[in-house]
Scaffold this active site. Structure first.
Site, PDB file in Angstrom:
ATOM      1  N   SER A 195      -5.573  37.557 -34.315  1.00 59.17           N
ATOM      2  CA  SER A 195      -4.371  38.397 -34.219  1.00 59.17           C
ATOM      3  C   SER A 195      -3.078  37.705 -34.632  1.00 59.17           C
ATOM      4  O   SER A 195      -2.048  38.364 -34.728  1.00 59.17           O
ATOM      5  CB  SER A 195      -4.214  38.925 -32.800  1.00 59.17           C
ATOM      6  OG  SER A 195      -4.989  40.085 -32.675  1.00 59.17           O
TER       7      SER A 195
ATOM      8  N   LYS B 120      -1.351  39.276 -37.373  1.00 60.50           N
ATOM      9  CA  LYS B 120      -0.614  40.549 -37.279  1.00 60.50           C
ATOM     10  C   LYS B 120       0.856  40.450 -37.702  1.00 60.50           C
ATOM     11  O   LYS B 120       1.310  41.251 -38.518  1.00 60.50           O
ATOM     12  CB  LYS B 120      -0.752  41.134 -35.871  1.00 60.50           C
ATOM     13  CG  LYS B 120      -2.170  41.666 -35.622  1.00 60.50           C
ATOM     14  CD  LYS B 120      -2.400  42.039 -34.176  1.00 60.50           C
ATOM     15  CE  LYS B 120      -3.825  42.595 -34.007  1.00 60.50           C
ATOM     16  NZ  LYS B 120      -4.230  42.695 -32.605  1.00 60.50           N
TER      17      LYS B 120
ATOM     18  N   TYR C  20      -8.727  44.456 -42.849  1.00 63.76           N
ATOM     19  CA  TYR C  20      -8.263  43.963 -41.544  1.00 63.76           C
ATOM     20  C   TYR C  20      -9.205  42.884 -40.978  1.00 63.76           C
ATOM     21  O   TYR C  20      -8.755  41.824 -40.520  1.00 63.76           O
ATOM     22  CB  TYR C  20      -8.134  45.143 -40.564  1.00 63.76           C
ATOM     23  CG  TYR C  20      -7.827  44.697 -39.156  1.00 63.76           C
ATOM     24  CD1 TYR C  20      -6.571  44.177 -38.823  1.00 63.76           C
ATOM     25  CD2 TYR C  20      -8.797  44.762 -38.164  1.00 63.76           C
ATOM     26  CE1 TYR C  20      -6.306  43.743 -37.531  1.00 63.76           C
ATOM     27  CE2 TYR C  20      -8.537  44.340 -36.867  1.00 63.76           C
ATOM     28  CZ  TYR C  20      -7.286  43.822 -36.554  1.00 63.76           C
ATOM     29  OH  TYR C  20      -7.022  43.381 -35.289  1.00 63.76           O
TER      30      TYR C  20
ATOM     31  N   TYR D 132       0.369  40.602 -26.143  1.00 65.61           N
ATOM     32  CA  TYR D 132      -0.353  41.736 -25.553  1.00 65.61           C
ATOM     33  C   TYR D 132       0.365  42.211 -24.288  1.00 65.61           C
ATOM     34  O   TYR D 132       1.587  42.254 -24.248  1.00 65.61           O
ATOM     35  CB  TYR D 132      -1.813  41.365 -25.249  1.00 65.61           C
ATOM     36  CG  TYR D 132      -2.527  40.685 -26.384  1.00 65.61           C
ATOM     37  CD1 TYR D 132      -2.626  41.300 -27.631  1.00 65.61           C
ATOM     38  CD2 TYR D 132      -3.088  39.436 -26.225  1.00 65.61           C
ATOM     39  CE1 TYR D 132      -3.287  40.682 -28.680  1.00 65.61           C
ATOM     40  CE2 TYR D 132      -3.768  38.813 -27.260  1.00 65.61           C
ATOM     41  CZ  TYR D 132      -3.852  39.441 -28.481  1.00 65.61           C
ATOM     42  OH  TYR D 132      -4.491  38.830 -29.501  1.00 65.61           O
TER      43      TYR D 132
ATOM     44  N   VAL E 169      -7.444  35.916 -30.534  1.00 66.73           N
ATOM     45  CA  VAL E 169      -8.628  35.651 -29.705  1.00 66.73           C
ATOM     46  C   VAL E 169      -9.424  34.440 -30.222  1.00 66.73           C
ATOM     47  O   VAL E 169     -10.329  33.975 -29.554  1.00 66.73           O
ATOM     48  CB  VAL E 169      -9.556  36.892 -29.566  1.00 66.73           C
ATOM     49  CG1 VAL E 169      -8.873  37.983 -28.779  1.00 66.73           C
ATOM     50  CG2 VAL E 169     -10.019  37.377 -30.929  1.00 66.73           C
TER      51      VAL E 169
HETATM   52  N1  GLU Z   1     -10.023  40.669 -34.983  1.00 70.00           N
HETATM   53  C1  GLU Z   1      -9.693  40.856 -33.622  1.00 70.00           C
HETATM   54  C2  GLU Z   1      -9.756  42.303 -33.200  1.00 70.00           C
HETATM   55  O1  GLU Z   1      -9.147  43.154 -33.777  1.00 70.00           O
HETATM   56  C3  GLU Z   1      -8.348  40.277 -33.352  1.00 70.00           C
HETATM   57  C4  GLU Z   1      -7.982  40.392 -31.910  1.00 70.00           C
HETATM   58  C5  GLU Z   1      -7.065  39.334 -31.429  1.00 70.00           C
HETATM   59  O2  GLU Z   1      -7.031  38.227 -31.929  1.00 70.00           O
HETATM   60  O3  GLU Z   1      -6.334  39.628 -30.499  1.00 70.00           O
HETATM   61  O4  GLU Z   1     -10.424  42.642 -32.266  1.00 70.00           O
END
Ligand code: GLU
Length: 616
Positions: free
Chosen positions: A67, A70, A192, A244, A262
């Site tokens: 993430s 992002k 993605y 988050y 994650v």
């Molecule tokens: N590829 C992961 C997902 O979309 C990234 C989540 C994350 O790192 O928070 O579930």
């Protein structure tokens, strides 16, 4: 590699050691391939906007960005579509929801922000490119600029997520249903999932964070990764939504725009200063690296990095000027032999004049400068007269610098700290009153310069004191005079003695005499406002003063005070000038004036050099 502030590596090592024992949290397993990571891996890296890199632990181990992609892709989407377009499709309200919550805004169908999966999937769909391959190539190219080298995709992680990412697929279909996206959802998710599977190291992440801190330009390579107008947009989304459902508490405690993934990475950004990255794969219940949060909390507290801290931004350059004793010396008169020694050995004394607010970030620049630019020096003087404030982190860095210099048999003193109660208080608090004596041994910069010049002269086997009286015939201004001319001059001279501490004259006095200093030492002080004085020169036997008031027939501009018991011969210039029609007096006058002109020219040259350094 250049060692900037080596003690910061030590600080990070200690931090690493402290938090290595924190075993809380679980490695993410909803993407099966992620479980293969070494759960104990742990790295910390800091990159400053000056390109200094500090790192410890597993900072070169690759893992997937997840993430943390992002904010980077959100920046690309902003560049490729413009702010309005993106805003109409992705809102920027903190959702306080878990990263993978299947929810869109009721009224508009927009994802709440670009830091949760719905917004991030929409952002990657909006990256330029006719095909998924073109889009992912654009993403890879930009991320590589952030990292400072070419990045690659971990296809095992990609396939693993693709085969299990049903929840994200559901989010994709919802976005399509809400008319936020009109592309094939499998293709969108391919982009993605690949973006999340790009391999990075902790060091790469610190470069990325530092790029965001540095208005979008990678501070190590100088390559722009994001146009500066979008940087504040990306950082504000990180600040409000980057962690988050733990974003509010994070901002409250740590106070830095941040993003976690994650895969175990976290980046945090102190705009205009530095980027931090921590890698440790065990995640807390909210999906953030448990050690990562603990380390960032410690960094923010120890180094006072909270973005809303009262003492935050200082736009003033911390290093106002830097020189050594070959470039600028004290105002104390020295003879030719002494000057030769000082110009030969003056590089052994380095002076750095600091200004502005001393906090971790500015002190890092200051102390790194000492470590990298004063390697020839044995004595280092940091003048803090113009430092406006100092926090505990800055005091700690100065202490570490002192310890490092001591271990190299060098000395450090801090001048100009008399009215800096913050700095002295913190330093005394940290290392104890007794130990600080050397650091604060001399407060006046001019005195410190004289002190170190004296040391250099003594080391060269020369007495630094000009104690011998200098009779009139040996005075530099009288060098070209014949014995007859000397005799003539004597008839205009009056001898005067001044015990130590007595004023020879005051600024504003109507006295235009020229003084030859026969014995002793006198100081010249320019009155400044608020009862302060600038020490502009120390004159020793053989020197002269008063020539400016004499030439311009003006009031004295400075106070002149005997430092030791002194004896002067005073030339009453008005009386002297009364004889200006006599031929031999004219010759004498001419010789005297040429000698004064030469002396003034030398002084002017030194003043020019000084101005040069002060405007550095
Ligand atoms: N590829 C992961 C997902 O979309 C990234 C989540 C994350 O790192 O928070 O579930």
């Amino acid at each position: 590699m250049v060692e900037y502030a080596p003690f910061l590596h030590k600080y990070l090592d200690d931090l690493h050691q402290t938090y290595a024992s924190l075993q809380e949290g679980e490695v993410a397993d909803y993407i099966p391939e992620l479980t293969k990571v070494d759960a104990d891996a742990f790295g910390i890296a800091i990159v400053t906007v000056d390109g200094h890199v500090y790192q410890t632990g597993d900072t070169r181990l690759p893992f997937t960005i997840q993430s943390i992609s992002k904010p980077l892709t959100y920046g690309i989407a902003l560049e490729d579509n413009g702010v309005e377009d993106i805003f109409s499709k992705i809102n920027v309200e903190p959702s306080g929801e878990a990263f993978n919550r299947i929810s869109l805004e009721h009224a508009t169908g927009r994802p709440r922000n670009p830091m949760i999966n719905a917004g991030a999937i929409a952002a990657s769909a909006l990256v330029s490119g006719d095909t998924p391959a073109e889009k992912i190539q654009r993403i890879l190219d930009v991320y590589s600029k952030y990292a400072g080298h070419g990045l690659i995709i971990d296809y095992d992680v990609f396939r693993s997520e693709k085969s299990t990412g049903h929840r994200n697929r559901a989010i994709g279909h919802m976005l399509r249903n809400a008319n936020i996206l009109d592309q094939d959802i499998d293709e969108v998710l391919d982009v993605y999932f690949q973006q999340c599977s790009i391999n990075v190291t902790c060091r790469d992440l610190a470069n990325m964070a530092a790029t965001l801190a540095n208005e979008g330009v990678n501070p190590v390579t100088g390559v722009r990764a994001l146009s500066s107008e979008h940087v504040p947009r990306v950082l504000s989304a990180m600040a409000t939504c980057g962690m988050y459902d733990g974003s509010g508490e994070w901002l409250y405690q740590i106070g830095l725009p941040a993003k976690s993934g994650v895969g175990g990475g976290i980046i945090a950004v102190l705009p205009d200063r530095l980027g931090i990255a921590v890698f440790s794969p065990r995640l807390d219940a909210k999906g953030n690296s448990a050690r990562g949060i603990a380390v960032c909390r410690a960094l923010s507290q120890d180094l006072n990095l909270h973005a809303f801290s009262n003492e935050r931004y200082s736009s003033v350059d911390v290093i106002r000027t830097a020189y050594n004793l070959t470039q600028m010396r004290s105002k104390k008169a020295r003879n030719t032999e002494m000057l030769e020694v000082l110009s030969r050995d003056g590089h052994k004394v380095a002076i750095i004049e600091a200004s502005g607010e001393l906090m971790f970030t500015t002190s890092e620049i200051l102390t790194s400068y000492v470590c990298t630019h004063t390697t020839d020096a044995r004595h280092i003087v940091i003048d803090l007269r113009r430092a406006s404030s100092c926090d505990k982190a800055a005091a700690q860095l100065i202490i570490w610098l002192d310890e490092l210099l001591q271990s190299q048999n060098k000395t450090l003193i801090l001048t100009g700290t008399a009215d800096k109660s913050g700095l002295t208080k913190y330093i005394k608090q940290i290392i104890g009153k007794e130990k600080v004596k050397q650091l604060f041994a001399i407060d006046d910069l001019e005195q410190a310069l004289v002190h170190y010049e004296n040391i250099l002269l003594e080391d060269a086997g020369i007495s630094p004191f000009l104690t011998e009286p200098v009779p009139l015939e040996k005075q530099p201004l009288c060098e070209s005079l014949t014995p007859d001319e000397l005799g003539q001059l004597t008839t205009f001279l009056v001898e005067r003695s001044f015990p130590a501490g007595e004023y020879v004259c005051h600024a504003g006095d109507q006295d235009s005499s020229l003084y030859f200093l026969i014995a002793g030492e006198i100081g010249i002080y320019l009155p400044l406002n608020h009862d302060r004085h600038q020490h502009i020169a120390t004159i020793c036997a053989g020197g002269s003063f008063g020539e400016q008031a004499m030439l311009e027939q003006r009031k004295r501009s400075a106070d002149v005070v005997a430092i030791t018991d002194s004896k002067c011969l005073m030339l009453d210039y008005e009386k002297f000038a009364e004889h200006k029609d006599e031929r031999d007096i004219q010759v004498l006058q001419l010789k005297l004036l040429s000698a004064i002109a030469l002396d003034l020219s030398k002084k002017l040259r030194m003043a020019d050099q000084e101005i040069g350094f002060l405007t550095f």
